[in-house]
Design an enzyme around this catalytic site. Structure first.
Site, short mmCIF file in Angstrom:
data_model
loop_
_atom_site.label_atom_id
_atom_site.label_comp_id
_atom_site.label_asym_id
_atom_site.label_seq_id
_atom_site.Cartn_x
_atom_site.Cartn_y
_atom_site.Cartn_z
N LEU A 42 0.86 -1.18 0.00
CA LEU A 42 0.00 0.00 0.00
C LEU A 42 0.90 1.23 0.00
CD1 LEU A 42 -2.76 -0.84 2.65
CD2 LEU A 42 -3.17 -0.32 0.24
N ASP A 43 0.50 2.28 -0.72
CA ASP A 43 1.26 3.52 -0.72
C ASP A 43 1.28 4.11 0.69
OD1 ASP A 43 1.68 3.41 -3.48
OD2 ASP A 43 -0.21 4.45 -3.91
N PRO A 44 2.31 4.89 1.03
CA PRO A 44 2.36 5.51 2.36
C PRO A 44 1.10 6.30 2.71
CG PRO A 44 4.48 5.73 1.29
CD PRO A 44 3.55 5.14 0.25
#
Length: 320
Positions: A42-44
């Site tokens: 997952l992206d930050p």
């Protein structure tokens, strides 16, 4: 003290602002184990469900990566960014004041993204181009051209709308925030859905929020917060046999058959022929022995799972 080494799938509710690799590091520290992997990052900026494989259960990750996923998100019409999300730098702020962003127009743009579509991933992504990550190339100012890929969007619905004015680089800009729900195949970039809806409406767009709520049959409702030191991480592990049964049909094995299969022998079973995977589960201890195919009534190993042994659970250099 000797105890059984950690083994299972851990459902984590990733908080905003940290990378998926950071989550893996925290899990290694909490469990005192190096062998920890994930089934898709997952992206930050994003929050929500991250599946981690612990110990021998990392062998299950291959079968988790390709599962369908569900998200809730907020799309901001009127402002574009270089990453297609709120972590990026604004590249355009035309606003929505002079565009047709009626409910009907929005629905038409969203509807065009449903079903099987050809999607160009976001430029700032982990996709490799000539062996290098696209986000590294983009951050160095290099032109990045990514190939389109076929993905399936089984649900893309607007559940809420908020017309508002925001400040972009000191200027007031009229925008529309759309709350959406997305069910999609693995490999879909929800950021790219936002980008393409904004392009269709002539406003530009980016994500301001993204939360993964489901991966296949697994829900974020059952996930834990790894940063909460009061959480018993070992107790939160989903057992390999339980995970496998949620994904595949299962065949039970008595102790002798389980040993034979673990030793690489072909074992007879009352199960229809299939390329699999089928979960072969020992009735003694309800242990996942392996993932198998079935040919002419014989089980053939696809992936074997080791018999658990007693090992010292210590921090083996797995510092977060």
């Amino acid at each position: 003290m000797l105890e059984t080494a950690p083994d299972g799938i851990l459902l984590v509710d990733k908080p905003q602002g940290i990378s998926s690799h950071r989550v893996v590091s925290i899990a290694r520290r909490r469990l005192g184990l190096k062998k920890v992997g994930h089934a898709g990052t997952l992206d930050p900026m994003a929050t929500g469900l991250l599946l981690l494989g612990i110990g021998p259960s990392t062998r299950l990750l291959t079968h988790l990566v390709g599962l369908g996923k569900s998200y809730t998100a907020t799309i901001r019409l009127g402002v574009s960014t270089d990453s297609d999300d709120a972590d990026g730098t604004p590249t355009g702020a035309v606003g929505t004041a002079s565009a047709d962003v009626s409910d009907a127009a929005v629905e038409a743009a969203v509807a065009a993204q449903r079903g099987e579509i050809s999607q160009v991933p976001s430029t700032v992504s982990a996709i490799k181009v000539d062996g290098r990550r696209a986000y590294d190339l983009a951050r160095r100012g290099e032109d990045v051209v990514l190939k389109s890929r076929t993905v399936t969007i089984s649900r893309f619905d607007v559940t809420g709308r908020n017309d508002r004015v925001v400040s972009v680089d000191g200027e007031d800009v009229a925008v529309v925030d759309l709350d959406v729900v997305v069910d999609c195949s693995s490999g879909t970039y929800v950021r790219a859905l936002a980008r393409d809806v904004g392009a269709a409406l002539g406003t530009g767009a980016h994500l301001t929020a993204l939360r993964r709520t489901e991966v296949g049959p697994f829900s974020v409702d059952d996930a834990v917060d790894l940063e909460d030191e009061s959480v018993d991480v070992r107790a939160a592990l989903a057992r390999p046999a339980d995970v496998a049964r949620r994904l595949f049909p299962a065949v039970p094995l008595d102790a002798a058959a389980a040993k034979d299969l673990a030793d690489g022998k072909r074992v007879a079973a009352d199960h229809p022929d299939t390329d699999g995977p089928v979960a072969a589960v020992a009735t003694e201890g309800d242990r996942l022995v392996g993932l198998v195919s079935v040919r002419r009534g014989l089980l053939r190993v696809i992936t074997n799972f080791p018999t658990p042994g007693a090992v010292a659970a210590t921090n083996r250099g797995a510092n977060a």
